[in-house]
Design an enzyme around this catalytic site. Sequence first.
Site, short mmCIF file in Angstrom:
data_model
loop_
_atom_site.label_atom_id
_atom_site.label_comp_id
_atom_site.label_asym_id
_atom_site.label_seq_id
_atom_site.Cartn_x
_atom_site.Cartn_y
_atom_site.Cartn_z
N ARG A 16 46.41 41.75 51.52
CA ARG A 16 45.50 42.68 50.97
C ARG A 16 44.36 42.77 51.55
NH1 ARG A 16 44.34 42.72 44.09
NH2 ARG A 16 47.06 42.48 43.38
N ASP B 217 40.18 44.80 46.36
CA ASP B 217 41.42 44.58 47.40
C ASP B 217 42.13 45.56 47.29
OD1 ASP B 217 42.37 43.16 45.58
OD2 ASP B 217 41.80 41.08 46.50
N ASP B 218 42.86 46.01 46.33
CA ASP B 218 43.81 46.78 46.05
C ASP B 218 43.00 48.15 46.06
OD1 ASP B 218 42.89 46.38 43.91
OD2 ASP B 218 44.70 46.45 42.84
N HIS C 204 44.85 51.83 40.05
CA HIS C 204 46.12 52.07 39.67
C HIS C 204 46.76 52.43 38.13
CE1 HIS C 204 45.62 47.83 38.63
NE2 HIS C 204 45.90 47.77 39.51
N ASP D 200 33.37 44.80 35.13
CA ASP D 200 33.59 45.67 34.61
C ASP D 200 33.17 46.76 33.38
OD1 ASP D 200 35.84 45.68 33.85
OD2 ASP D 200 36.86 47.09 35.33
#
Length: 432
Positions: A184, A257-258, A371, A347
Site C-alpha cells: 500500500r 493507507d488504502d 471502500h 475513528d
Amino acid sequence: MMSLSVLSLPQRYKRLLQAMTLAVAVVYMTLLLYQSAYGYPNFQLQPQPLSSSSQLLDGNEPAAITTTQQLQQQQQHQQQQQQLQHSLPPTTQTASSFASSAASPITPSLIIRKDIHSFNFSDIEVSERPTATLLTELARRSRNGELLHDLSQRAVTATPQPPTTELDDIFISVKTTKNYHDTRLALIIKTWFQLARDQTWFFTDTDDHYYQEKTKGHLINTKCSQGHFRKALCCKMSAELDIFLESGKKWFCHFDDDNYVNVPRLVKLLDEYSPSVDWYLGKPSISSPLEIHLDNKNTTTNKKITFWFATGGAGFCLSRALTLKMLPIAGGGKFISIGDKIRFPDDVTMGFIIEHLLKVPLTVVDNFHSHLEPMEFIRSDTFQDQVSFSYAHMKNQWNVIKVDGFDLKTDPKRFYSLHCQLFPYFSFCPPR
Ligand code: UDP
Ligand code: MN
C-alpha cells in the site's frame, strides 16, 4: 450778463469742489467699512495663541486698537508663541498655529470669529477644550457613537473573506503498518505523495530504512503494536494528533493507507473553511448516528448516547481550533485512554470526543470516499472533484473505481490509472 457768468464761475467750482469732497468722503467711509469687515489684503499676519483668540471671542475687546496697544500686543504674542513652540507637543502646536495665523492685531475680532467658525478645534484638541460646551461635547460623543456603530455594523454585515489555505497549511497523516509498506505505501509514494511530499507523514509501527529514504524521512515509527485491533489503532491516531499539534499547521487530515488523496482538491476544500473555527469534516459510513451505552460506575444502569463519526477509511480533517479544544482531554496520549473507556476503534473515539464531549457536529463532506461504499458509482467526470478514493478486495472481488487506463492486471487497485487521469504529465503515464 458777462460779469454774472464770470462771477458765478467760482461759485460753480465751489459747488463742484463740495460735491467732489463729499464723494471722496463717501468712498473713504466705504473703504474704511470694507477694511474693518475684511481686513487688508496681503497683510503680514501676526501669530496669536489660541487662548487670546478665545478671549477675543467674548466680544469685549474693542474692534479698533491703538498703535501702542498693537505693538504691546504683538510683542506679547511673539513671546507667548516662542514659549508655546518650546512647550507644546506637535499636534497642539499645529492646532494653535493654525488659529493664531488667522488673527490680525488690527482687526482681530471679526477675522478670528470667521476662522473659528470655519474650523472646529475640538476635532484636534480633545484634551484642551476650554470653550467646548456640554452640548458640543455631547454632539462630539454622539458623532463618535454613530461612527462606532457604523463600523460595528460594517463588521457584522460585511462578508468576511476566509483565509487562504495553502498545501503547506495542511498536515496529512497516513496510518500504515509494517505488512502494508510494500503493497500500500509503495503505491501512495509513487502517486499522490509526489504532490505533497513535505506535508505528508506516514505513521507506522516499525523502522523501515528503505521507505524512510523513499519518503525523505517522513516515516514515523509510533512504536505502537502491530495488528488491526482497537488499542493499536487508537495508539497510532493518538500519535498522529499529538505530532500534528506540535507541527503548528492549520489543518489535520487523517487518511488510511488504502486512500488515494486528490491533493489539489483537498486544498480547495479546506480553503472554504476557517482553521480558527471548529471544523470536523468527513463522511459517516452509517446512515444513522451511532448509539452506544456507557457504563455508569455509580449505578448499575447504562447511559445511552448517540453521535456521528467520520469513517477513518474515507479520511477526515480537523481544524486547528478544534484540535486545540481537544488538547486538554485527548492530547498527550489521552486519546488512547478515551478509546479504552468506550472500547471503540480510533475513528469512533474521534467522533465521541468531538461530537459528544466537545459538542462540535460533524460536517458531512460527500467528496470523501471509503471502500465501504461501492467505488464504481463514482462517475469518472467527477474524479477531479473528489477529495479521496479507496479500494478493497473482498470475497474475491475488487471494490474499485471504474476508470480507463492501465489494464486490471497492471493496476488492480486503479490508482495509477486515476492518477494519470488527474495528472497526465506524470512520468509513468502514457503520452496523450
Ligand atoms: N492497520 C494497522 N495495523 C494493522 C492493520 C491495519 O495499522 O494491523 C491500518 C492500515 O494500515 C489502514 C487501516 O488500519 O490504514 C485500516 O486497515 P484495513 O484497510 O486493512 O482495514 P479496514 O478497517 O479498512 O477494513
Ligand atoms: Mn481499508
